[in-house]
Design a protein around this motif. Structure first.
Motif, PDB file in Angstrom:
ATOM      1  N   ALA A  35      47.379  34.515  42.403  1.00 35.25           N
ATOM      2  CA  ALA A  35      46.680  33.802  41.331  1.00 35.25           C
ATOM      3  C   ALA A  35      45.848  32.647  41.876  1.00 35.25           C
ATOM      4  CB  ALA A  35      47.685  33.284  40.299  1.00 35.25           C
ATOM      5  N   ARG A  36      46.269  32.071  42.984  1.00 34.28           N
ATOM      6  CA  ARG A  36      45.555  30.928  43.553  1.00 34.28           C
ATOM      7  C   ARG A  36      44.153  31.328  44.017  1.00 34.28           C
ATOM      8  NH1 ARG A  36      49.067  26.704  44.636  1.00 34.28           N
ATOM      9  NH2 ARG A  36      51.286  27.203  44.455  1.00 34.28           N
ATOM     10  N   GLY A  37      44.086  32.326  44.877  1.00 37.24           N
ATOM     11  CA  GLY A  37      42.798  32.767  45.383  1.00 37.24           C
ATOM     12  C   GLY A  37      41.957  33.426  44.314  1.00 37.24           C
ATOM     13  N   ALA A  38      42.615  34.171  43.421  1.00 37.48           N
ATOM     14  CA  ALA A  38      41.880  34.867  42.362  1.00 37.48           C
ATOM     15  C   ALA A  38      41.213  33.880  41.410  1.00 37.48           C
ATOM     16  CB  ALA A  38      42.832  35.783  41.597  1.00 37.48           C
ATOM     17  N   LEU A  39      41.912  32.802  41.090  1.00 34.17           N
ATOM     18  CA  LEU A  39      41.338  31.796  40.196  1.00 34.17           C
ATOM     19  C   LEU A  39      40.119  31.143  40.843  1.00 34.17           C
ATOM     20  CD1 LEU A  39      41.805  30.539  37.413  1.00 34.17           C
ATOM     21  CD2 LEU A  39      43.187  28.777  38.511  1.00 34.17           C
ATOM     22  N   ILE A  79      50.910  50.674  46.748  1.00 35.80           N
ATOM     23  CA  ILE A  79      51.249  49.816  45.613  1.00 35.80           C
ATOM     24  C   ILE A  79      52.554  50.218  44.948  1.00 35.80           C
ATOM     25  CG2 ILE A  79      48.861  49.205  45.135  1.00 35.80           C
ATOM     26  CD1 ILE A  79      48.879  51.234  42.855  1.00 35.80           C
ATOM     27  N   ALA A  80      53.252  51.215  45.488  1.00 27.87           N
ATOM     28  CA  ALA A  80      54.520  51.639  44.895  1.00 27.87           C
ATOM     29  C   ALA A  80      55.498  50.470  44.851  1.00 27.87           C
ATOM     30  CB  ALA A  80      55.110  52.779  45.707  1.00 27.87           C
ATOM     31  N   HIS A  81      56.228  50.363  43.757  1.00 28.33           N
ATOM     32  CA  HIS A  81      57.260  49.344  43.504  1.00 28.33           C
ATOM     33  C   HIS A  81      56.713  47.974  43.133  1.00 28.33           C
ATOM     34  CE1 HIS A  81      60.138  52.238  44.662  1.00 28.33           C
ATOM     35  NE2 HIS A  81      59.964  52.117  45.951  1.00 28.33           N
ATOM     36  N   SER A  82      55.449  47.693  43.385  1.00 33.74           N
ATOM     37  CA  SER A  82      54.898  46.406  42.963  1.00 33.74           C
ATOM     38  C   SER A  82      54.080  46.623  41.696  1.00 33.74           C
ATOM     39  CB  SER A  82      53.999  45.811  44.060  1.00 33.74           C
ATOM     40  OG  SER A  82      52.741  46.444  44.044  1.00 33.74           O
ATOM     41  N   SER A  83      53.581  45.557  41.118  1.00 34.56           N
ATOM     42  CA  SER A  83      52.791  45.698  39.898  1.00 34.56           C
ATOM     43  C   SER A  83      51.333  45.370  40.141  1.00 34.56           C
ATOM     44  CB  SER A  83      53.375  44.800  38.796  1.00 34.56           C
ATOM     45  OG  SER A  83      54.633  45.259  38.420  1.00 34.56           O
ATOM     46  N   GLY A  84      50.850  45.632  41.359  1.00 29.59           N
ATOM     47  CA  GLY A  84      49.455  45.359  41.656  1.00 29.59           C
ATOM     48  C   GLY A  84      49.164  43.874  41.607  1.00 29.59           C
ATOM     49  N   ASN A  85      49.759  43.100  42.503  1.00 28.20           N
ATOM     50  CA  ASN A  85      49.634  41.639  42.465  1.00 28.20           C
ATOM     51  C   ASN A  85      48.187  41.161  42.415  1.00 28.20           C
ATOM     52  OD1 ASN A  85      52.380  41.535  42.594  1.00 28.20           O
ATOM     53  ND2 ASN A  85      52.514  40.789  44.688  1.00 28.20           N
ATOM     54  N   HIS A  86      47.355  41.716  43.274  1.00 26.29           N
ATOM     55  CA  HIS A  86      45.963  41.262  43.335  1.00 26.29           C
ATOM     56  C   HIS A  86      45.211  41.619  42.057  1.00 26.29           C
ATOM     57  CE1 HIS A  86      42.080  40.191  45.001  1.00 26.29           C
ATOM     58  NE2 HIS A  86      41.616  41.401  44.693  1.00 26.29           N
ATOM     59  N   GLY A  87      45.384  42.843  41.587  1.00 24.96           N
ATOM     60  CA  GLY A  87      44.688  43.280  40.382  1.00 24.96           C
ATOM     61  C   GLY A  87      45.057  42.453  39.168  1.00 24.96           C
ATOM     62  N   GLN A  88      46.352  42.194  39.003  1.00 23.02           N
ATOM     63  CA  GLN A  88      46.792  41.386  37.869  1.00 23.02           C
ATOM     64  C   GLN A  88      46.290  39.947  37.969  1.00 23.02           C
ATOM     65  OE1 GLN A  88      50.600  42.201  35.632  1.00 23.02           O
ATOM     66  NE2 GLN A  88      51.251  42.641  37.704  1.00 23.02           N
ATOM     67  N   ALA A  89      46.342  39.410  39.190  1.00 19.04           N
ATOM     68  CA  ALA A  89      45.911  38.023  39.377  1.00 19.04           C
ATOM     69  C   ALA A  89      44.426  37.855  39.087  1.00 19.04           C
ATOM     70  CB  ALA A  89      46.227  37.570  40.801  1.00 19.04           C
ATOM     71  N   LEU A  90      43.627  38.800  39.556  1.00 17.03           N
ATOM     72  CA  LEU A  90      42.192  38.707  39.325  1.00 17.03           C
ATOM     73  C   LEU A  90      41.855  38.885  37.849  1.00 17.03           C
ATOM     74  CD1 LEU A  90      39.539  38.246  40.833  1.00 17.03           C
ATOM     75  CD2 LEU A  90      39.296  40.739  41.004  1.00 17.03           C
ATOM     76  N   ALA A  91      42.559  39.826  37.197  1.00 17.12           N
ATOM     77  CA  ALA A  91      42.325  40.051  35.764  1.00 17.12           C
ATOM     78  C   ALA A  91      42.684  38.814  34.959  1.00 17.12           C
ATOM     79  CB  ALA A  91      43.140  41.254  35.297  1.00 17.12           C
ATOM     80  N   GLY A 135      49.646  46.498  33.222  1.00 14.26           N
ATOM     81  CA  GLY A 135      49.704  45.080  33.562  1.00 14.26           C
ATOM     82  C   GLY A 135      48.329  44.452  33.638  1.00 14.26           C
ATOM     83  N   MET A 136      47.355  45.198  34.166  1.00 12.15           N
ATOM     84  CA  MET A 136      45.987  44.678  34.264  1.00 12.15           C
ATOM     85  C   MET A 136      45.269  44.734  32.927  1.00 12.15           C
ATOM     86  SD  MET A 136      44.915  46.154  38.011  1.00 12.15           S
ATOM     87  CE  MET A 136      45.799  47.713  37.815  1.00 12.15           C
ATOM     88  N   ARG A 137      45.541  45.761  32.165  1.00 10.12           N
ATOM     89  CA  ARG A 137      44.903  45.879  30.851  1.00 10.12           C
ATOM     90  C   ARG A 137      45.363  44.785  29.902  1.00 10.12           C
ATOM     91  NH1 ARG A 137      44.868  52.466  30.219  1.00 10.12           N
ATOM     92  NH2 ARG A 137      42.712  52.773  30.919  1.00 10.12           N
ATOM     93  N   GLU A 138      46.571  44.281  30.087  1.00  5.99           N
ATOM     94  CA  GLU A 138      47.065  43.191  29.251  1.00  5.99           C
ATOM     95  C   GLU A 138      46.184  41.951  29.401  1.00  5.99           C
ATOM     96  OE1 GLU A 138      51.148  42.470  30.083  1.00  5.99           O
ATOM     97  OE2 GLU A 138      51.823  44.375  29.229  1.00  5.99           O
ATOM     98  N   TYR A 139      45.547  41.831  30.571  1.00  5.76           N
ATOM     99  CA  TYR A 139      44.629  40.717  30.808  1.00  5.76           C
ATOM    100  C   TYR A 139      43.175  41.146  30.594  1.00  5.76           C
ATOM    101  CZ  TYR A 139      48.701  38.445  32.883  1.00  5.76           C
ATOM    102  OH  TYR A 139      49.945  37.898  33.098  1.00  5.76           O
TER     103      TYR A 139
END
Length: 298
Positions: free
Chosen positions: A29-33, A57-69, A94-98
């Motif tokens: 979220a830091r870099g994405a913001l 990306i298995a087991h994670s929730s796409g950290n970069h994608g969610q943070a950027l969204a 998770g990304m669509r929620e944003y």
């Protein structure tokens, strides 16, 4: 956070920086913001990025994608994420929620790069790479100011998981500049052969690592990151085995009651099993906590 039980087990006073409790569940979220702010300042029509192959990306929730969204929504710029067709729906949701716009591609590097090139040319959006990106690297540096303000007078070292190197190079550069007395250690799966790269210039022979720490499966660090890591951390690379990551994850889950992802446990495994004897007050960055609800430590 701290834990008396872990301190006794490690034989040192261990501090944990809890980025798994950050917005969207990771340091990203830091870099994405920062990236979203720059896009708006430069009148870009939005930001876009990609998730890599399903294996990465298995087991994670796409950290970069969610943070950027999340960041784009916060700043008020459109966000597009290119996603492999076989990505789990939980990652996409998770990304669509944003309110991110999801563009599907085939699960191949060629398809992903082709669609990204089309987006760049057609939509005039700013591409935000997860690792090798100036705006991401600079944005991540905000964690250093927090660490120094919170525990700067108490720690002698920082242990950080390394994937593409964006976060690690940011921390290494700023700590090395402001507080060179604090040692920054890079913790990576042993397959990454990071020491060989930084000391001899030899890249890892594979592009994707087979590790439970899915957030660092990318085998090569970015071209922007490599010289920074070589300058500040050349002799401070810790290679961790899979069983050590698993043990560290169990300890954090059971003793600290923090459901971090395996990539966060990787950094702690460096302290738990490979801490240099002269280190007495390490800080471990728990980089993320996006793990599927049904994920079980086998």
């Amino acid at each position: 956070m701290t834990s008396e039980i872990i301190d006794k087990k490690v034989g040192a006073r261990v501090f944990f920086k809890c980025e798994h409790l950050q917005k969207t569940g990771s340091f990203k979220a830091r870099g994405a913001l920062n990236s979203a702010v720059l896009a708006k300042e430069n009148n870009a029509k939005g930001v876009y990025s990609t998730l890599y192959s399903l294996k990465q990306i298995a087991h994670s929730s796409g950290n970069h994608g969610q943070a950027l969204a999340w960041s784009a929504l916060k700043i008020g710029v459109p966000c597009t994420i290119v996603v492999p067709k076989n990505a789990p729906s939980a990652k996409i949701d998770g990304m669509r929620e944003y309110q991110a716009n999801i563009v599907f591609c085939e699960p191949t590097m060629e398809s992903r790069e082709s669609i990204c090139a089309e987006l760049a040319e057609k939509d005039d959006k700013l591409y935000v790479d997860p690792h090798n990106c100036v705006s991401m690297i600079n944005g991540h540096a905000s964690i250093v100011f927090e660490i120094l303000d919170q525990v700067g007078e108490h720690i002698d070292s920082i242990f950080i998981s390394v994937g593409g190197g964006g976060f690690a190079s940011s921390v290494a550069f700023l700590i090395g500049t402001l507080r060179p007395d604090i040692e920054v250690y890079l913790v990576a799966p042993e397959q990454k052969e990071l020491s060989n790269l930084l000391e001899n210039g030899v890249q890892c022979s594979v592009s994707t690592l087979n590790t439970m720490a899915d957030g660092v499966r990318v085998a090569h660090v970015g071209s922007l990151c490599e010289p920074i890591l070589r300058k500040f951390c050349k002799k401070r690379v810790l290679n961790v085995k899979e069983e050590e990551i698993k043990d560290a994850l169990k300890l954090i889950w059971t003793r600290m009651k923090q459901r971090v992802e395996p990539t966060a446990a990787l950094a702690f495994a460096g302290v738990l099993y490979h801490k240099p004897n002269h280190i007495k007050c390490p800080l471990v960055v728990l980089c993320g906590g996006n793990v599927d609800a049904d994920y079980i430590i086998n």
